[in-house]
Design a protein around this motif. Sequence first.
Motif, short mmCIF file in Angstrom:
data_model
loop_
_atom_site.label_atom_id
_atom_site.label_comp_id
_atom_site.label_asym_id
_atom_site.label_seq_id
_atom_site.Cartn_x
_atom_site.Cartn_y
_atom_site.Cartn_z
N GLU A 117 13.36 -4.25 -0.84
CA GLU A 117 13.40 -5.61 -0.27
C GLU A 117 14.85 -5.96 0.04
O GLU A 117 15.75 -5.59 -0.72
N GLU A 118 15.04 -6.68 1.13
CA GLU A 118 16.38 -7.16 1.44
C GLU A 118 16.26 -8.45 2.24
O GLU A 118 15.58 -8.47 3.28
N ASN A 119 16.88 -9.48 1.74
CA ASN A 119 16.89 -10.78 2.43
C ASN A 119 15.50 -11.24 2.87
O ASN A 119 15.31 -11.66 4.01
N GLY A 120 14.55 -11.09 1.98
CA GLY A 120 13.21 -11.58 2.29
C GLY A 120 12.40 -10.67 3.19
O GLY A 120 11.31 -11.02 3.63
N GLU A 121 12.93 -9.47 3.46
CA GLU A 121 12.19 -8.51 4.27
C GLU A 121 11.88 -7.29 3.42
O GLU A 121 12.65 -6.93 2.52
N VAL A 122 10.76 -6.66 3.72
CA VAL A 122 10.31 -5.52 2.91
C VAL A 122 10.29 -4.26 3.77
O VAL A 122 9.87 -4.30 4.94
N PHE A 123 10.74 -3.18 3.18
CA PHE A 123 10.84 -1.90 3.88
C PHE A 123 10.15 -0.81 3.07
O PHE A 123 10.18 -0.83 1.84
N VAL A 124 9.57 0.13 3.79
CA VAL A 124 8.97 1.29 3.13
C VAL A 124 9.63 2.55 3.67
O VAL A 124 9.83 2.69 4.88
N LYS A 125 9.97 3.43 2.75
CA LYS A 125 10.48 4.75 3.14
C LYS A 125 9.42 5.76 2.71
O LYS A 125 9.01 5.78 1.54
N LEU A 126 8.97 6.56 3.64
CA LEU A 126 7.97 7.57 3.30
C LEU A 126 8.62 8.63 2.41
O LEU A 126 9.72 9.08 2.70
N VAL A 127 7.93 9.01 1.38
CA VAL A 127 8.43 10.06 0.47
C VAL A 127 7.60 11.31 0.75
O VAL A 127 6.39 11.33 0.50
N MET A 128 8.25 12.34 1.29
CA MET A 128 7.51 13.53 1.71
C MET A 128 7.83 14.73 0.82
O MET A 128 7.63 15.88 1.22
N ILE A 129 8.32 14.47 -0.35
CA ILE A 129 8.55 15.51 -1.35
C ILE A 129 7.59 15.22 -2.50
O ILE A 129 7.52 14.07 -2.94
N PRO A 130 6.85 16.19 -3.02
CA PRO A 130 6.81 17.60 -2.58
C PRO A 130 6.12 17.77 -1.24
O PRO A 130 5.59 16.80 -0.67
N ASN A 131 6.11 19.00 -0.75
CA ASN A 131 5.53 19.30 0.56
C ASN A 131 4.06 18.95 0.66
O ASN A 131 3.58 18.63 1.73
N TRP A 132 3.37 19.12 -0.44
CA TRP A 132 1.92 18.87 -0.39
C TRP A 132 1.48 18.01 -1.56
O TRP A 132 1.82 18.30 -2.72
N VAL A 133 0.75 16.96 -1.26
CA VAL A 133 0.05 16.15 -2.26
C VAL A 133 -1.37 16.03 -1.73
O VAL A 133 -1.58 15.94 -0.51
N ASP A 134 -2.35 16.04 -2.60
CA ASP A 134 -3.75 16.11 -2.14
C ASP A 134 -4.12 15.04 -1.11
O ASP A 134 -4.92 15.29 -0.21
N SER A 135 -3.55 13.84 -1.24
CA SER A 135 -3.92 12.77 -0.29
C SER A 135 -3.47 13.08 1.13
O SER A 135 -3.97 12.46 2.08
N ASP A 136 -2.57 14.06 1.32
CA ASP A 136 -2.14 14.44 2.68
C ASP A 136 -3.33 14.88 3.53
O ASP A 136 -3.33 14.73 4.75
N TYR A 137 -4.32 15.46 2.87
CA TYR A 137 -5.47 16.03 3.56
C TYR A 137 -6.16 15.02 4.47
O TYR A 137 -6.72 15.38 5.50
#
Length: 150
Positions: A117-137
Motif C-alpha cells: 500500500e502507498e498513499n491510499g493505493e494498493v499494489f500487487v506484485k505477482l510472485v512467480m517463484i517457485p516455477n510451479w505451484v499447483d494452482s498454476d494449472y
Amino acid sequence: MEEKEQSGGLHFVGKKDELIKAKRSFRTLEGRDVLIIYHQGVFYAMDCYCYHAGGTLENGDIEDINGKLCIICPKHKYKITLAKGEGLYRGRNPQEKPPVFRWYSKGVKQRVHTVTEENGEVFVKLVMIPNWVDSDYYQGEKGKVERAKT
Ligand code: FES
C-alpha cells in the motif's frame, strides 16, 4: 477498472478504501486471474482458482484453522491458508495410540502474491517463484479449458 502498471511488476489494483469496502476483488494481472482479499485489517492476494479442481475462491468463507486464516473453497471445501497458500487437511496418524485427528499441511498449493500500500493505493506484485505451484494449472487460456471440464 483500468490497471495502472508500475515499474518492477507492481500493479495498481485499486484505492485502499474501495478494496476494503469490496472485501474481495478480482483482477487480471499479466493474464493471471488474482483474488485480492481484505480480512481483519490485512490485504492478501492469491490465484483466483483453487488448486484442487479450479473452483473460484471469490466467495469462499474465511476461517481460522489451527491458528491459520484459511479460505474455504466453495466447491469441495479444501482449506487454503491466506498467508502462504498452503493446503491444509485433517488426518490422523494410525501409529498414535489412540489416533487423534489433527491438521496437517500439504505444503504450498496455491500461489500467493505480494500486496503493498502507498498513499491510499494498493499494489500487487505477482510472485512467480517457485516455477510451479499447483494452482498454476488453472490459469491462462489452457486453465480456462481445464476449469470448464470440472
Ligand atoms: Fe476447490 Fe475442489 S475445486 S476444493
